[in-house]
Design an enzyme around this catalytic site. Sequence first.
Site, PDB file in Angstrom:
ATOM      1  N   SER A  39      56.406  43.859  54.305  1.00  0.00           N
ATOM      2  CA  SER A  39      55.897  44.799  55.323  1.00  0.00           C
ATOM      3  C   SER A  39      54.577  44.644  55.530  1.00  0.00           C
ATOM      4  O   SER A  39      53.565  44.773  55.035  1.00  0.00           O
ATOM      5  CB  SER A  39      56.276  46.278  54.594  1.00  0.00           C
ATOM      6  OG  SER A  39      55.325  47.174  55.211  1.00  0.00           O
ATOM      7  N   LYS A  78      34.817  25.109  43.224  1.00  0.00           N
ATOM      8  CA  LYS A  78      34.496  25.598  42.062  1.00  0.00           C
ATOM      9  C   LYS A  78      34.432  24.696  40.834  1.00  0.00           C
ATOM     10  O   LYS A  78      35.597  24.201  40.551  1.00  0.00           O
ATOM     11  CB  LYS A  78      35.616  27.002  41.956  1.00  0.00           C
ATOM     12  CG  LYS A  78      35.396  27.646  40.647  1.00  0.00           C
ATOM     13  CD  LYS A  78      36.076  28.936  40.358  1.00  0.00           C
ATOM     14  CE  LYS A  78      35.944  29.492  38.979  1.00  0.00           C
ATOM     15  NZ  LYS A  78      36.945  30.600  38.758  1.00  0.00           N
TER      16      LYS A  78
HETATM   17  P1  FAD Z   1      50.433  41.821  46.968  1.00  0.00           P
HETATM   18  O1  FAD Z   1      49.501  41.060  47.404  1.00  0.00           O
HETATM   19  O2  FAD Z   1      49.999  43.508  46.646  1.00  0.00           O
HETATM   20  O3  FAD Z   1      51.519  41.882  47.872  1.00  0.00           O
HETATM   21  C1  FAD Z   1      52.574  42.694  47.881  1.00  0.00           C
HETATM   22  C2  FAD Z   1      53.714  42.277  49.090  1.00  0.00           C
HETATM   23  O4  FAD Z   1      54.711  43.450  48.724  1.00  0.00           O
HETATM   24  C3  FAD Z   1      52.968  42.586  50.263  1.00  0.00           C
HETATM   25  O5  FAD Z   1      53.736  41.711  51.062  1.00  0.00           O
HETATM   26  C4  FAD Z   1      53.742  43.972  50.620  1.00  0.00           C
HETATM   27  O6  FAD Z   1      53.681  44.265  51.847  1.00  0.00           O
HETATM   28  C5  FAD Z   1      55.056  43.994  49.871  1.00  0.00           C
HETATM   29  N1  FAD Z   1      55.650  45.093  49.774  1.00  0.00           N
HETATM   30  C6  FAD Z   1      55.253  46.068  48.726  1.00  0.00           C
HETATM   31  N2  FAD Z   1      56.129  47.251  49.138  1.00  0.00           N
HETATM   32  C7  FAD Z   1      56.930  47.044  49.867  1.00  0.00           C
HETATM   33  C8  FAD Z   1      58.021  47.675  50.626  1.00  0.00           C
HETATM   34  N3  FAD Z   1      58.285  48.862  50.143  1.00  0.00           N
HETATM   35  N4  FAD Z   1      58.898  47.191  51.650  1.00  0.00           N
HETATM   36  C9  FAD Z   1      58.353  45.633  51.923  1.00  0.00           C
HETATM   37  N5  FAD Z   1      57.442  45.099  51.517  1.00  0.00           N
HETATM   38  C10 FAD Z   1      56.698  45.660  50.295  1.00  0.00           C
HETATM   39  N6  FAD Z   1      43.427  36.869  41.240  1.00  0.00           N
HETATM   40  C11 FAD Z   1      42.910  35.613  40.954  1.00  0.00           C
HETATM   41  O7  FAD Z   1      43.752  34.590  40.474  1.00  0.00           O
HETATM   42  N7  FAD Z   1      41.623  35.431  41.150  1.00  0.00           N
HETATM   43  C12 FAD Z   1      40.955  36.374  41.289  1.00  0.00           C
HETATM   44  O8  FAD Z   1      39.673  36.468  41.607  1.00  0.00           O
HETATM   45  C13 FAD Z   1      41.348  37.656  41.427  1.00  0.00           C
HETATM   46  N8  FAD Z   1      40.610  38.758  41.653  1.00  0.00           N
HETATM   47  C14 FAD Z   1      41.015  40.258  41.803  1.00  0.00           C
HETATM   48  C15 FAD Z   1      40.284  41.084  41.927  1.00  0.00           C
HETATM   49  C16 FAD Z   1      41.002  42.466  42.016  1.00  0.00           C
HETATM   50  C17 FAD Z   1      39.938  43.592  41.993  1.00  0.00           C
HETATM   51  C18 FAD Z   1      42.244  42.579  41.673  1.00  0.00           C
HETATM   52  C19 FAD Z   1      42.911  43.956  41.926  1.00  0.00           C
HETATM   53  C20 FAD Z   1      43.041  41.429  41.843  1.00  0.00           C
HETATM   54  C21 FAD Z   1      42.543  40.168  41.698  1.00  0.00           C
HETATM   55  N9  FAD Z   1      43.288  38.846  41.378  1.00  0.00           N
HETATM   56  C22 FAD Z   1      42.659  37.722  41.362  1.00  0.00           C
HETATM   57  C23 FAD Z   1      44.747  39.267  41.401  1.00  0.00           C
HETATM   58  C24 FAD Z   1      45.212  38.770  42.729  1.00  0.00           C
HETATM   59  O9  FAD Z   1      44.732  39.737  43.833  1.00  0.00           O
HETATM   60  C25 FAD Z   1      46.841  38.803  42.554  1.00  0.00           C
HETATM   61  O10 FAD Z   1      47.206  38.281  41.593  1.00  0.00           O
HETATM   62  C26 FAD Z   1      47.509  38.260  43.982  1.00  0.00           C
HETATM   63  O11 FAD Z   1      46.871  38.700  45.106  1.00  0.00           O
HETATM   64  C27 FAD Z   1      49.031  38.408  43.934  1.00  0.00           C
HETATM   65  O12 FAD Z   1      49.265  39.574  44.446  1.00  0.00           O
HETATM   66  P2  FAD Z   1      50.980  40.062  44.786  1.00  0.00           P
HETATM   67  O13 FAD Z   1      51.481  38.898  45.749  1.00  0.00           O
HETATM   68  O14 FAD Z   1      51.246  40.211  43.330  1.00  0.00           O
HETATM   69  O15 FAD Z   1      50.690  41.467  45.568  1.00  0.00           O
END
Ligand code: FAD
Length: 447
Positions: A39, A78
């Site tokens: 989304s 890094k």
């Molecule tokens: P997200 O990036 O949140 O993606 C979620 C997806 O789901 C999005 O595309 C969204 O649109 C979709 N979605 C959600 N609900 C719906 C719905 N109802 N309908 C359709 N789509 C939906 N990791 C590291 O390895 N190194 C770092 O230095 C690091 N620093 C960080 C610092 C902080 C403060 C935080 C909070 C996290 C950090 N991380 C780090 C972790 C890293 O950000 C995540 O592991 C990584 O970005 C993966 O995120 P994700 O894809 O799981 O979720």
Amino acid sequence: MSDPLDIVILGGGTAGWMAATALVTFMPSSRCRVRLVESDEIGIVGVGEATLPQMKNFNDALGIDEAEMMRATKGAFKLGIEFVDWGKKGARYIHPFGVHGPADMAHIFHHRWVKALRAGWESDIQDYSFAVQAARMRRFDFPSKDQAAIESTFSYAYHFDASLYSVFLRGIAEERGAIRTEGKVRDVVRDPQSGDVRSLTLESGQSITGDLFIDCSGFRSILLDKTLGVGWEDWSKWLPCDRAFAVPSERGEFTPFTRSTAMEAGWRWRIPLQHRTGNGYVCSSSFIKDDDAAASLLRSVDAKPLAEPRMLKFQAGRRVVSWDKNCVAVGLASGFLEPLESTSIYLIQVAILQLLPLLPAKRIDPRLRDEFNRLIDMEYERIRDFLILHYKLNTRDDAEIWRYCAAMEVPDSLRHKIELFLSTAEQKSAIGRRKTRPSCYMPGGVA
Ligand code: FAD
């Protein structure tokens, strides 16, 4: 030959697009079809700028051109993480990627060094790491391919803009056959008998069916949490930070390492990219007020901030299982351990690589699911213990959080590792002298 497995990935952040790219690259289209729903309105978490060396292996296996990836993600190299004021105020230590000492002595080097210390030799183990030397000189070069050369004794990772990395991977995954659907999931339809997820209904009314669903929906955890109600294991009593304030700044000093500085209620990251520096304060709301944390971060940023601090709330922990029914959670949907050692993207990579050989046929074999959960549990607990150790071993008494962490009980698994470490006389003397943290015994040597 049976029909291919229809895999639906919910979410297009780092986790979603890493999973999609790996699936379309490593699995033939006759084995599985990959569809990703994301989304634009919700967007992605957009933090996650520091990685581990395993990221390079992942990209290499996908056939990604490193220079192209670095350009596309505004990346930088890094060599490790510099820890400042951890342990005690004024302490400075680089956790390098690679080994200490010459390549052929890597497995015994710590022991030899400790023995030398006991015999009166005054030295710092950091002096024997090639990566530390390069980091101190603010220099980067690629490791030598000659395994006997001292220049081969380090590895490296990336700093990059995680939002740009997702976009970059999306281009590759779509080109190799992944189908993307933009839209917000409104409803999840389940099989009344088995409880398996059958389809996702988007706000547009479109229905997306699948055999296996990969929940990459981030902290929302739409399938594992909201739909299947998989429980959460809370680890905040050991990892008390529950907030991060993130702010980009203009490029200051360009260091080939992440800097992690212990603060009054947590720690602060500093990650240089090509076009800006990422800064953030990871802290515990039990020990500092939000406004004070944001102000403290702004005071400590060493170049002009480019925005107001953005707050992200979280709780350290993980889903009790990552795979339930026909849904597998990857990324933040499966859990989050704070970013102290840049292990989140690494955990995504591990989940994907464990999943590939365990991919089921059309019907889910529970043994595959159990094995996946067993492997992911081990990885989460290993990293959890590694992170807790950073807090537990501190000797600071200038702030409440550090006193709390030094006194807290740790998980049995970590206590066991510490006891093992202390039972080795030579290593015991190393802890006593506090010349270094016991990196040789870091669980599994994550980084
Ligand atoms: P997200 O990036 O949140 O993606 C979620 C997806 O789901 C999005 O595309 C969204 O649109 C979709 N979605 C959600 N609900 C719906 C719905 N109802 N309908 C359709 N789509 C939906 N990791 C590291 O390895 N190194 C770092 O230095 C690091 N620093 C960080 C610092 C902080 C403060 C935080 C909070 C996290 C950090 N991380 C780090 C972790 C890293 O950000 C995540 O592991 C990584 O970005 C993966 O995120 P994700 O894809 O799981 O979720």
